[in-house]
Design an enzyme around this catalytic site. Structure first.
Site, short mmCIF file in Angstrom:
data_model
loop_
_atom_site.label_atom_id
_atom_site.label_comp_id
_atom_site.label_asym_id
_atom_site.label_seq_id
_atom_site.Cartn_x
_atom_site.Cartn_y
_atom_site.Cartn_z
N ARG A 93 0.82 -1.24 0.00
CA ARG A 93 0.00 0.00 0.00
C ARG A 93 0.85 1.28 0.00
NH1 ARG A 93 -2.50 -3.66 -0.95
NH2 ARG A 93 -4.32 -4.52 0.08
N SER A 129 -10.88 -0.87 4.13
CA SER A 129 -10.07 -1.04 5.36
C SER A 129 -9.47 0.29 5.78
CB SER A 129 -8.94 -2.04 5.10
OG SER A 129 -9.49 -3.31 4.88
N GLU A 169 -4.57 3.33 6.62
CA GLU A 169 -4.32 3.12 5.18
C GLU A 169 -4.97 4.28 4.41
OE1 GLU A 169 -5.10 -0.90 3.80
OE2 GLU A 169 -6.09 -0.10 2.02
P1 FAD Z 1 -8.97 8.32 -3.88
O1 FAD Z 1 -9.57 7.77 -2.63
O2 FAD Z 1 -9.76 9.32 -4.62
O3 FAD Z 1 -7.54 8.91 -3.54
C1 FAD Z 1 -6.63 8.19 -2.73
C2 FAD Z 1 -5.27 8.87 -2.84
O4 FAD Z 1 -4.79 8.71 -4.17
C3 FAD Z 1 -5.34 10.38 -2.58
O5 FAD Z 1 -4.17 10.77 -1.87
C4 FAD Z 1 -5.35 10.99 -3.99
O6 FAD Z 1 -4.79 12.28 -4.03
C5 FAD Z 1 -4.50 9.98 -4.77
N1 FAD Z 1 -4.88 9.88 -6.19
C6 FAD Z 1 -6.04 9.38 -6.70
N2 FAD Z 1 -5.99 9.40 -8.04
C7 FAD Z 1 -4.80 9.93 -8.38
C8 FAD Z 1 -4.16 10.23 -9.61
N3 FAD Z 1 -4.74 9.98 -10.80
N4 FAD Z 1 -2.92 10.78 -9.60
C9 FAD Z 1 -2.29 11.04 -8.41
N5 FAD Z 1 -2.85 10.79 -7.22
C10 FAD Z 1 -4.09 10.24 -7.20
N6 FAD Z 1 -8.28 -0.91 -1.28
C11 FAD Z 1 -7.46 -1.98 -1.46
O7 FAD Z 1 -6.25 -1.81 -1.67
N7 FAD Z 1 -7.95 -3.26 -1.41
C12 FAD Z 1 -9.27 -3.51 -1.20
O8 FAD Z 1 -9.65 -4.67 -1.20
C13 FAD Z 1 -10.16 -2.41 -1.01
N8 FAD Z 1 -11.47 -2.61 -0.79
C14 FAD Z 1 -12.31 -1.54 -0.65
C15 FAD Z 1 -13.68 -1.76 -0.45
C16 FAD Z 1 -14.55 -0.71 -0.29
C17 FAD Z 1 -16.00 -0.96 -0.07
C18 FAD Z 1 -14.06 0.61 -0.35
C19 FAD Z 1 -14.98 1.79 -0.20
C20 FAD Z 1 -12.70 0.86 -0.54
C21 FAD Z 1 -11.81 -0.21 -0.69
N9 FAD Z 1 -10.43 -0.01 -0.89
C22 FAD Z 1 -9.61 -1.09 -1.07
C23 FAD Z 1 -9.86 1.34 -0.85
C24 FAD Z 1 -9.81 2.09 -2.20
O9 FAD Z 1 -10.83 1.65 -3.08
C25 FAD Z 1 -8.44 1.96 -2.88
O10 FAD Z 1 -7.40 2.47 -2.06
C26 FAD Z 1 -8.40 2.69 -4.23
O11 FAD Z 1 -7.22 2.37 -4.90
C27 FAD Z 1 -8.50 4.22 -4.09
O12 FAD Z 1 -8.73 4.74 -5.40
P2 FAD Z 1 -9.53 6.11 -5.59
O13 FAD Z 1 -9.58 6.41 -7.01
O14 FAD Z 1 -10.83 6.05 -4.88
O15 FAD Z 1 -8.55 7.12 -4.84
#
Ligand code: FAD
Length: 290
Positions: A163, A214, A284
């Site tokens: 992560r 998480s 996380e």
């Molecule tokens: P955001 O939440 O919008 O951003 C997260 C971070 O990434 C921020 O700091 C943001 O600035 C940065 N960011 C986003 N996009 C970019 C970009 N294009 N360029 C630069 N920086 C960027 N995670 C897991 O690892 N495994 C799982 O099994 C998992 N299960 C989940 C289940 C549920 C129900 C939920 C709600 C979440 C879960 N997650 C899980 C967490 C999450 O989905 C992941 O961490 C995902 O990768 C975040 O992506 P996002 O686009 O939503 O990022």
């Protein structure tokens, strides 16, 4: 594309919390993204990026500067012969997981239940079931939030671990991600495994309430959820934020929670686990505006 003033970010996070962004835009092209970065520079204001907001705790107060939401910057090119997939950073991970399975490409079946974007997955090194983004990521195309031209970084240059990635220490915006998947697999079996993976998660995680997945990283040789559950904390709540009764490493927004409720709950969990086990649980989830 409009640059809007005072847009509530609660609608752009899966926790459904967060105050208004001072400035907010949803670009759909690289040209628009570049325009926004230059605009923020000319206004001398900060720029922050959100993807699907599925790993973000955004403060209840006004978030100063420009918030660029990449959710609308979608699209992917899939080569079913070579296994090379080029996806724009706003492409939803579940959509891509389904699309590559249909093309007979193996390697993204685990990602179907992760409600983030491709860019967020590259930033977070998202993973599940013993797999993670860095296993299949070949390179990214990025741009600095300080301006300048696009550039490419290889998987090696991104210093991936559990992560973690170099992207978390830089002010780069991920434009697109190049994956290398395994070509020539049976589409029906891939689809079946992908559907099973999703079903497994729906059965074991609280997908019916707003959450961020998480909250804490798993400590070495341990599980954050197990530690929290062992203290009888499932169902414990502060305001509208509740430790899920289904999975103890999830905090759910069960009743109009604020970012402050969630923040307080995170602190209480950290304190209780530290007192009982001497382990400091590290979030996380990423914070914005605190
Ligand atoms: P955001 O939440 O919008 O951003 C997260 C971070 O990434 C921020 O700091 C943001 O600035 C940065 N960011 C986003 N996009 C970019 C970009 N294009 N360029 C630069 N920086 C960027 N995670 C897991 O690892 N495994 C799982 O099994 C998992 N299960 C989940 C289940 C549920 C129900 C939920 C709600 C979440 C879960 N997650 C899980 C967490 C999450 O989905 C992941 O961490 C995902 O990768 C975040 O992506 P996002 O686009 O939503 O990022």
């Amino acid at each position: 594309m409009k640059i809007q003033e005072y847009v509530s970010l609660a609608n752009f996070t899966t926790w459904k919390v967060g105050g208004p962004a001072e400035w907010f835009a949803e670009p759909t092209t690289i040209h628009e993204i570049k325009y926004l970065i230059n605009w923020a520079k000319s206004q001398q204001i900060n720029c922050q990026i959100i993807g699907a907001g599925s790993n973000l705790l955004i403060n209840d107060a006004i978030l100063p500067g420009l918030t660029i939401c990449l959710k609308k910057f979608q699209g992917s090119a899939i080569n079913s012969n070579t296994g090379i997939v080029e996806a724009n950073s706003g492409e939803p991970l579940p959509t891509l997981s389904r699309r590559v399975a249909k093309a007979g490409l193996h390697g993204l079946e685990w990602a179907v239940g992760i409600p983030g974007t491709v860019g967020g997955a590259a930033f977070m090194n998202a993973g599940a079931q013993g797999n993670c983004t860095s296993d299949i990521l070949q390179s990214i195309q990025a741009i600095s939030l300080k301006g300048g031209d696009e550039f490419r970084l290889s998987q090696k240059e991104l210093n991936y671990s559990y992560r973690k990635s170099r992207l978390q220490k830089e002010e780069f915006l991920v434009l697109s991600v190049r994956f290398k998947l395994e070509a020539g697999h049976d589409k029906h079996s891939l689809n079946k495994v992908t559907t099973q993976n999703l079903q497994q998660r729906l059965n074991s995680q609280p997908y019916d309430l707003p959450s961020c997945g998480s909250v804490f990283r798993n400590p070495k040789d341990n599980k954050a959820g197990k530690l929290i559950e062992s203290l009888g904390l499932k169902g414990f709540r502060i305001g509208g934020a509740e430790i899920s009764k289904v999975h103890a490493n999830f905090i759910v927004n069960s009743n109009d929670a604020t970012a402050n409720d969630i923040s307080q709950l995170i602190l209480v969990i950290q304190e209780k686990v530290k007192q009982s086990y001497g382990i400091l649980l590290l979030p996380e989830v990423k914070k914005l505006g605190f």
